[in-house]
Design an enzyme around this catalytic site. Sequence first.
Site, PDB file in Angstrom:
ATOM      1  N   GLY A  94       0.808  -1.216   0.000  1.00 19.35           N
ATOM      2  CA  GLY A  94       0.000   0.000   0.000  1.00 19.35           C
ATOM      3  C   GLY A  94       0.839   1.262   0.000  1.00 19.35           C
ATOM      4  O   GLY A  94       2.031   1.238  -0.258  1.00 19.35           O
ATOM      5  N   HIS A 119       4.369   1.337  -8.100  1.00 18.16           N
ATOM      6  CA  HIS A 119       3.316   0.311  -8.035  1.00 18.16           C
ATOM      7  C   HIS A 119       2.407   0.408  -9.271  1.00 18.16           C
ATOM      8  O   HIS A 119       2.036  -0.608  -9.858  1.00 18.16           O
ATOM      9  CB  HIS A 119       2.430   0.528  -6.804  1.00 18.16           C
ATOM     10  CG  HIS A 119       3.144   0.468  -5.482  1.00 18.16           C
ATOM     11  ND1 HIS A 119       3.333   1.581  -4.700  1.00 18.16           N
ATOM     12  CD2 HIS A 119       3.698  -0.564  -4.805  1.00 18.16           C
ATOM     13  CE1 HIS A 119       3.955   1.234  -3.579  1.00 18.16           C
ATOM     14  NE2 HIS A 119       4.206  -0.060  -3.619  1.00 18.16           N
ATOM     15  N   MET A 151      11.497   5.573  -6.366  1.00 20.07           N
ATOM     16  CA  MET A 151      10.261   5.792  -5.609  1.00 20.07           C
ATOM     17  C   MET A 151      10.097   4.692  -4.575  1.00 20.07           C
ATOM     18  O   MET A 151      10.384   3.526  -4.841  1.00 20.07           O
ATOM     19  CB  MET A 151       9.063   5.803  -6.548  1.00 20.07           C
ATOM     20  CG  MET A 151       9.011   7.043  -7.379  1.00 20.07           C
ATOM     21  SD  MET A 151       7.416   7.173  -8.199  1.00 20.07           S
ATOM     22  CE  MET A 151       7.714   8.655  -9.147  1.00 20.07           C
ATOM     23  N   SER A 152       9.643   5.072  -3.393  1.00 18.33           N
ATOM     24  CA  SER A 152       9.433   4.113  -2.312  1.00 18.33           C
ATOM     25  C   SER A 152       8.443   4.717  -1.335  1.00 18.33           C
ATOM     26  O   SER A 152       8.475   5.928  -1.089  1.00 18.33           O
ATOM     27  CB  SER A 152      10.766   3.846  -1.596  1.00 18.33           C
ATOM     28  OG  SER A 152      10.525   3.232  -0.349  1.00 18.33           O
ATOM     29  N   SER A 153       7.590   3.874  -0.772  1.00 13.35           N
ATOM     30  CA  SER A 153       6.658   4.372   0.252  1.00 13.35           C
ATOM     31  C   SER A 153       7.445   4.965   1.406  1.00 13.35           C
ATOM     32  O   SER A 153       6.987   5.886   2.085  1.00 13.35           O
ATOM     33  CB  SER A 153       5.771   3.229   0.760  1.00 13.35           C
ATOM     34  OG  SER A 153       5.159   2.576  -0.329  1.00 13.35           O
TER      35      SER A 153
END
Length: 291
Positions: free
Chosen positions: A41, A47, A194-196
Amino acid sequence: MAKNLLRGAAIELIKSAEMMQARSDKTRITGGKIAFVPTMGFLHEGHLSLMRKGRNLCDELIVSIFVNPTQFAPGEDLDSYPRSLERDLELCEKNGVNAVYEPPDGQLYPDGFQTYLTLDDLPHHLCGLQRPIHFRGVATVVAKLFNIVKPHWAIFGEKDFQQVQVIKRMAKDLNYDIEILTGPTVREADGLAMSSRNAYLNDRQRKDAVCVHKSLLNAQEQVNSGERDAQKILEQAVEFIKSFDGTDIDYIKICNPETLEDVEAIEGPVLMALAVKFDKTRLIDNMTIGV
Ligand code: AMP
């Protein structure tokens, strides 16, 4: 099956493993093909790129959202991991996802749970050096999700290169009839993967974090200039990253992309991979470099 009526759209939010399995059985019986993107999420463009890849292949695109406790060690960021279900559902809907499987805490690991998947070699390299139980948790949850979602294709990001190798190996070793596909690392404009977890960075750290990707580009430049000694390239990368205040290198390696074992001389394509902590925030990146 809880229809996501909030959005008034066709996307379904499924909380139960049995309902997810029933839905996939129905799709398969009618000849439908299922693509699956597992996530934790707090979705971003990385994603979404995997979802778009799946969308082009299948009749049913399924996304899971589950922050998997068994891949976090005590003291890691399980409790603070960012969450944004409402926004995630909107993004899924916009990207053609048919259903989101989001199991409640406890469903996948009920009392009495005691069956885990371990691999002999791959988890002992790179991220596994500092996170010894991580890939046991990853392999176990992905195997469970495969049994619940029953996909024809599962799509993973190359940003987590070691994870891809672990899952490909696990799927092959256990005869999963699922094709494992990958998508390239999606980056911010300055190159940061990109990374949460980028959400944890303060302004200064966010600016400095570009050094992770930059160290990989520098390495390729050195190879282009004729350097073949992996150790020398790694030493320069360490020096470069340490020149940014507050960085702490977890590992930095040049290795064989299949076995993840260290490589001494660069004679073909090799994997350079690293994990760097900015205070408590641990960022990873990798790139294939070589001649
Ligand atoms: P996560 O939610 O971080 O567990 O990631 C879910 C999936 O998205 C994994 O297959 C990741 O490798 C993939 N992913 C995460 N970040 C990126 C990115 N920047 N580019 C491409 N794929 C990514």
